[in-house]
Design an enzyme around this catalytic site. Sequence first.
Site, PDB file in Angstrom:
ATOM      1  N   GLU A  87      -6.290  -3.618  11.316  1.00  0.00           N
ATOM      2  CA  GLU A  87      -6.919  -2.587  11.812  1.00  0.00           C
ATOM      3  C   GLU A  87      -7.358  -2.767  13.301  1.00  0.00           C
ATOM      4  O   GLU A  87      -7.897  -1.791  13.693  1.00  0.00           O
ATOM      5  CB  GLU A  87      -8.018  -2.162  10.939  1.00  0.00           C
ATOM      6  CG  GLU A  87      -7.571  -1.759   9.323  1.00  0.00           C
ATOM      7  CD  GLU A  87      -6.874  -0.376   9.357  1.00  0.00           C
ATOM      8  OE1 GLU A  87      -7.436   0.470   9.668  1.00  0.00           O
ATOM      9  OE2 GLU A  87      -5.615  -0.241   8.727  1.00  0.00           O
ATOM     10  N   LYS A 106       0.747  -1.164  -0.012  1.00  0.00           N
ATOM     11  CA  LYS A 106      -0.027   0.123   0.145  1.00  0.00           C
ATOM     12  C   LYS A 106       0.754   1.447   0.146  1.00  0.00           C
ATOM     13  O   LYS A 106       1.786   1.477   0.567  1.00  0.00           O
ATOM     14  CB  LYS A 106      -0.913  -0.149   1.269  1.00  0.00           C
ATOM     15  CG  LYS A 106      -1.901  -1.218   1.192  1.00  0.00           C
ATOM     16  CD  LYS A 106      -3.238  -0.641   2.226  1.00  0.00           C
ATOM     17  CE  LYS A 106      -2.710  -0.809   3.548  1.00  0.00           C
ATOM     18  NZ  LYS A 106      -3.741  -0.626   4.473  1.00  0.00           N
TER      19      LYS A 106
END
Length: 411
Positions: free
Chosen positions: A262, A160
């Site tokens: 997360e 990412k």
Amino acid sequence: MDSQFPPPAPADPHGPPPPLTERHFSLGDRRVRVLLGHDCLDDVAQVLTALDADRFVFVTDDTVQGVVASKLAGVVEQTAPALLLSHPPGEAHKNLATLSRFIDLALDFKVTRRSVVVAVGGGIPGNVAGLLAGLLFRGIRLVHVPTTVIAACDSVISAKQAVNTAHAKNTVGLYHPPELIVVDFGVVAMGSPRDLRSGTCETVKNALAIEPGQIPTLRRLLRPRADYTPADLEEIFELSLAVKGRLLLEDPHEKYSGVLLEYGHTVGHALELASAAPGSRAVPVKHGEAVALGMAVAADVAHRLGALGADAVATHEELIERVGVCRCLTAGLDTETVMHHIGFDNKRGYEAHTSSDVPMVLLGALGVPLGLGQHYLTPVPRREVRAAVHELLRRGRECGGDHDPGHDAHD
Ligand SMILES: NC(=O)c1ccc[n+]([C@@H]2O[C@H](COP(=O)([O-])OP(=O)(O)OC[C@H]3O[C@@H](n4cnc5c(N)ncnc54)[C@H](O)[C@@H]3O)[C@@H](O)[C@H]2O)c1
Ligand SMILES: [Zn+2]
């Protein structure tokens, strides 16, 4: 910046260069090579020159430039032309303006498809460099030389790449895997105790949410003062690589099981944003510290919903204490401001939910996520989240920052 770099330790002119340890992980069909060492900048330079690049573009920030990046660029330049691009430190410079300036400078420098972009620094120059490498000629080679714990243990073990816009963090980006990662833990250990602690919190998160088998090792390694040696940081890195490497194998874009990374971030991001907002009376909470406090809230929420047992909640408390993050970092924050920021969490949109729900990663046991659908996200009524945030802030006020001297959770 919390601290200045200390002067580098003098190298022993007679000793051999410490050997680099080699590791690998996979990102889709790309096998990423990882080299680890201590006080090994000369070896890093050698590895770079062996890439047979026609040009090197180094991307760094103004703090790291003088200490590490210019030295590397200076050595590498003996074999191929090297350009050093630097931006001031901080999120405000991780944006399209910096990226666009760097693209023009790289093209003026006549980069080609055979050139290599080398990120030297924390997660911020790492992301700018990642996007630069991903966009030039639709993708040229990217090498990461991470110099913070967050960068080494978290952001470089990923494809990412993103920069911030005026709207929000990390809103414009793409996936572009690195070719190679080289970590000098002697450099990483130069970070301030607060930065080392913040980075280590992500490893604690991985253990609680994904790999509880790592908890005994973390009990041995973690220290509230964060006075970690390069060897400690290498062990912490190995724990992170084991977990992230396994997840990325099945989910290289971190959209499915990768969402487990997360854990603690829904409330964590809100604490970060609320504490750093203009007019806030709070001290800005660092990312990893915020994730640790966000995990305390997630554990409390799961316990209130009857999903997570008291023992698992106690393990959260214990590790958060061992890593050195205290609830009193939330001093000056109020529940409604934190709830306001939770409303903008970037996990909204993964699955349908109502505006009275907060989609959160929650655990049913250590390493066992709850979750509907394929994203491991549980819709939680806002009133439950509000009650747990309220409790976090109440306990923070109760502490009042009264720690033993030398415990610098607040510096
Ligand atoms: N998958 C991903 O792409 C991913 C994952 C996690 C984090 N991130 C991103 O990473 C960023 C945060 O990373 P960070 O905390 O490394 O930020 P950073 O790059 O700003 O580094 C933090 C500070 O430490 C300084 N520094 C760097 N190396 C140092 C050293 N060896 N000694 C002393 N000081 C040093 C820097 O100059 C900076 O002031 C965020 O923008 C976040 O979005 C991305
Ligand atoms: Zn994080």
